[in-house]
Design an enzyme around this catalytic site. Structure first.
Site, short mmCIF file in Angstrom:
data_model
loop_
_atom_site.label_atom_id
_atom_site.label_comp_id
_atom_site.label_asym_id
_atom_site.label_seq_id
_atom_site.Cartn_x
_atom_site.Cartn_y
_atom_site.Cartn_z
N HIS A 1 -3.20 6.85 3.05
CA HIS A 1 -3.37 5.54 2.68
C HIS A 1 -4.81 5.36 3.19
O HIS A 1 -4.76 5.46 4.62
CB HIS A 1 -2.56 4.57 2.76
CG HIS A 1 -2.80 3.16 2.87
ND1 HIS A 1 -3.52 2.74 1.47
CD2 HIS A 1 -2.62 2.03 3.37
CE1 HIS A 1 -3.83 1.46 1.57
NE2 HIS A 1 -3.56 1.05 2.56
N CYS B 1 0.85 -1.21 -0.05
CA CYS B 1 -0.01 0.03 -0.08
C CYS B 1 1.03 1.27 -0.02
O CYS B 1 0.43 2.48 -0.29
CB CYS B 1 -0.71 0.14 1.12
SG CYS B 1 -1.97 -1.55 1.15
N ASN C 1 -10.06 -0.67 0.81
CA ASN C 1 -8.77 -0.38 0.82
C ASN C 1 -8.36 -1.02 -0.45
O ASN C 1 -8.34 -2.13 -0.78
CB ASN C 1 -8.07 -1.44 2.00
CG ASN C 1 -6.52 -1.39 1.94
OD1 ASN C 1 -5.95 -0.70 1.06
ND2 ASN C 1 -5.85 -1.78 2.86
N1 ACO Z 1 -17.63 -8.51 10.94
C1 ACO Z 1 -18.33 -8.71 12.17
N2 ACO Z 1 -17.49 -9.07 13.11
C2 ACO Z 1 -16.06 -9.11 12.89
C3 ACO Z 1 -15.53 -9.07 11.55
C4 ACO Z 1 -16.43 -8.76 10.52
N3 ACO Z 1 -16.11 -8.69 9.27
N4 ACO Z 1 -14.40 -9.18 11.75
C5 ACO Z 1 -14.05 -9.54 13.15
N5 ACO Z 1 -15.16 -9.45 13.79
C6 ACO Z 1 -15.18 -9.65 15.25
C7 ACO Z 1 -14.19 -10.50 15.68
O1 ACO Z 1 -14.23 -11.81 15.53
C8 ACO Z 1 -14.18 -10.13 17.20
O2 ACO Z 1 -15.16 -10.84 17.69
P1 ACO Z 1 -14.81 -11.48 19.17
O3 ACO Z 1 -14.75 -9.94 20.25
O4 ACO Z 1 -16.23 -12.11 19.44
O5 ACO Z 1 -13.60 -12.07 19.47
C9 ACO Z 1 -14.55 -8.74 17.04
O6 ACO Z 1 -15.29 -8.44 15.79
C10 ACO Z 1 -13.38 -7.60 17.11
O7 ACO Z 1 -12.44 -7.90 16.01
P2 ACO Z 1 -10.90 -7.33 16.19
O8 ACO Z 1 -10.29 -8.17 15.12
O9 ACO Z 1 -10.49 -7.16 17.52
O10 ACO Z 1 -11.72 -6.03 15.41
P3 ACO Z 1 -10.61 -4.81 15.24
O11 ACO Z 1 -10.97 -3.63 16.08
O12 ACO Z 1 -9.20 -5.05 15.46
O13 ACO Z 1 -10.90 -4.34 13.95
C11 ACO Z 1 -9.80 -4.43 11.72
C12 ACO Z 1 -10.35 -5.23 13.04
C13 ACO Z 1 -10.95 -3.63 10.90
C14 ACO Z 1 -9.01 -5.45 10.64
C15 ACO Z 1 -8.69 -3.45 12.14
O14 ACO Z 1 -7.70 -4.19 13.01
C16 ACO Z 1 -7.76 -2.96 11.13
O15 ACO Z 1 -8.27 -2.15 10.45
N6 ACO Z 1 -6.63 -3.12 11.06
C17 ACO Z 1 -5.55 -2.63 9.93
C18 ACO Z 1 -5.94 -3.30 8.81
C19 ACO Z 1 -5.00 -2.57 7.78
O16 ACO Z 1 -4.40 -1.68 7.98
N7 ACO Z 1 -4.22 -3.59 6.81
C20 ACO Z 1 -3.29 -2.99 6.25
C21 ACO Z 1 -3.54 -3.41 4.73
S1 ACO Z 1 -2.40 -2.61 3.90
C22 ACO Z 1 -1.90 -3.63 2.53
O17 ACO Z 1 -0.65 -3.97 2.32
C23 ACO Z 1 -3.09 -4.55 1.68
#
Ligand code: ACO
Length: 311
Positions: free
Chosen positions: A236, A112, A266
Site C-alpha cells: 500500500h 486502504c 495515497n
Molecule cells: N507541510 C509542512 N510542514 C508540515 C506539514 C506539511 N504538509 N504537515 C505537518 N507539518 C509540520 C508539523 O506541524 C510539524 O511541525 P513542528 O515540528 O513545528 O511541530 C512537523 O512538520 C513534523 O510533523 P509530523 O506530523 O511530526 O511529521 P511526520 O514526520 O510524522 O510526517 C506524516 C507526517 C507524513 C503524516 C506521517 O506521519 C505519515 O505518513 N503517517 C502515516 C499516514 C498514513 O499512513 N495514513 C494512512 C492512510 S490509510 C487510509 O486508510 C486512507
C-alpha cells in the site's frame, strides 16, 4: 498451499483523473513546500478529480478489454472503496450499470486494505463456483479532504485499478492470504458523515509498519515460502518511509518493492492495483514470479496475499 478451485488474473486496467496537482501547486494555497512533502512522504504529485464510480468504470472497462471478456461474462463486481459516491446504494451498483455487468455487485470497505480484502473475498467466490469476477479498487479521497488541512491534503490522490479474475481447476495463483483488524484503533483515521478525513499520522505510521510486517511474514510463511523467494512486493502506497521501514524489517531489498506513490500519492483502495498494474506494464512481473501484496489502513485493518503470477 490452497487447493480446490482457484483463480488467475487475466486482465487489468487503471484510471486516474487527468488533473495533476504538484507539491508546488499545494504550497501556493497552504503552508507547505515540496521539500517537506518529498522528504516526509515521497509524494511529488497526485491526480485529483472524478468520482469513485466514474474511475472504477473506466478501470473496469480497460481490465475487461485486456482480458478479452464482455460484461455479460462477469458473475460479480467486487468494488473495494472507502469513498463511495453515496451511503446508499453501494457504488458497485453504479459500476454494474455503467459497464452492463450481468452478475451481482457489492462494495468492500476496509479502507486502504480494501483491495487485498476484496481479492480474498473474490477467491472465496471462485472457490464456490463463480467463473469470472471483476475486482476493482477505487477511491476519491480528495472528496473527503479539507483542502486547508495540510496534515492530510498533501497525502491524498484519486484513482482506480481493476483486475479480471477467472476460475481455474486446481490451486490457481493465490498461495496464501490473511486479513486482520483492530477496531479499537478506529479513532486514528476516520471521517464522520458529512465531515473530513482525520488522521493521527504519527500513530498510524508506528502501527502501520508493525502490522504490515507481521501480516506479510504470515502470508509468506503460509505460502510455504521464505522472504528470499519473494520476487516482487506490492505494498500500500501511504508513505515512502513506511514502505522503506517495512522492507528493512522484512529483509526485502527496496528495489523489489513497487513504488508509485511519487506520482499518485495515497489513493487508498486503488493504491495496490495501481502499483500492481505499473509493475505489469513495466515488465517487472513475469509468469511464475512470487508476488507479495500487503496493505494497511483505517479501522485499523491490514491484509496480505502471496500470488504465484499466472497460476
Ligand atoms: N507541510 C509542512 N510542514 C508540515 C506539514 C506539511 N504538509 N504537515 C505537518 N507539518 C509540520 C508539523 O506541524 C510539524 O511541525 P513542528 O515540528 O513545528 O511541530 C512537523 O512538520 C513534523 O510533523 P509530523 O506530523 O511530526 O511529521 P511526520 O514526520 O510524522 O510526517 C506524516 C507526517 C507524513 C503524516 C506521517 O506521519 C505519515 O505518513 N503517517 C502515516 C499516514 C498514513 O499512513 N495514513 C494512512 C492512510 S490509510 C487510509 O486508510 C486512507
Amino acid at each position: 498451499m490452497l487447493t480446490g478451485r482457484g483463480g488467475v488474473v487475466t486482465g487489468w486496467g487503471i484510471a486516474v483523473p487527468d488533473k495533476v496537482v504538484t507539491n508546488d501547486d499545494l504550497s501556493a494555497t497552504m503552508d507547505t513546500n515540496d521539500a517537506w512533502i518529498v522528504e516526509r512522504t515521497g509524494i511529488r504529485e497526485r491526480r485529483i478529480g472524478g468520482t469513485t464510480s466514474g474511475l472504477a468504470i473506466e478501470a473496469g472497462r480497460r481490465a475487461l478489454e485486456h482480458a478479452g471478456r464482455t460484461p455479460d461474462e462477469i458473475d460479480a463486481v467486487v468494488l473495494a472503496t472507502t469513498t463511495p459516491d453515496a451511503i446508499v446504494p453501494g457504488t458497485s451498483a453504479t459500476v454494474q450499470d455503467g459497464l452492463g455487468i450481468a452478475g451481482g455487485a457489492f462494495d468492500v470497505n476496509a479502507a486502504c486494505s480494501g483491495f487485498v480484502y476484496g481479492l480474498s473475498v473474490a477467491h472465496g467466490l471462485l472457490a464456490i463456483g463463480a467463473r469470472r469476477l471483476l475486482l476493482i479498487g477505487a477511491d476519491t479521497l480528495s472528496r473527503i479532504t479539507d483542502w486547508d488541512d495540510r496534515s492530510v491534503a498533501v497525502l491524498v490522490g484519486d484513482g482506480a485499478g481493476a483486475v479480471v479474475l477467472e476460475a481455474v481447476d486446481g490451486p490457481g495463483q493465490l498461495l496464501s492470504w490473511n486479513v486482520g483488524a483492530d477496531g479499537s484503533l478506529r479513532h486514528l483515521l476516520k471521517c464522520d458523515h458529512g465531515g473530513y478525513l482525520y488522521m493521527d499520522g504519527k500513530e498510524i505510521f508506528r502501527k502501520a509498519v508493525r502490522v504490515l510486517v507481521d501480516s506479510a511474514l504470515q502470508a509468506v510463511s503460509e505460502a510455504g515460502l521464505t522472504i528470499d523467494d519473494i520476487d516482487l512486493m506490492v505494498p500500500h502506497q501511504a508513505n515512502l518511509r513506511i514502505i522503506t521501514a517495512a522492507c528493512q524489517r522484512l529483509g526485502i531489498p527496496e528495489d523489489k518493492a513497487v513504488m508509485v506513490i511519487d506520482r499518485y500519492g495515497n489513493t487508498s483502495s486503488a493504491s495496490i492495483p495501481l502499483a500492481l498494474v505499473d509493475a505489469l506494464e513495466t515488465g517487472r512481473l513475469e509468469k511464475g514470479a512470487n508476488v507479495l501484496l500487503t496493505g494497511f489502513g483505517g479501522g485499523m485493518t491490514w491484509a496480505s496475499a502471496v500470488l504465484r503470477w499466472g497460476g
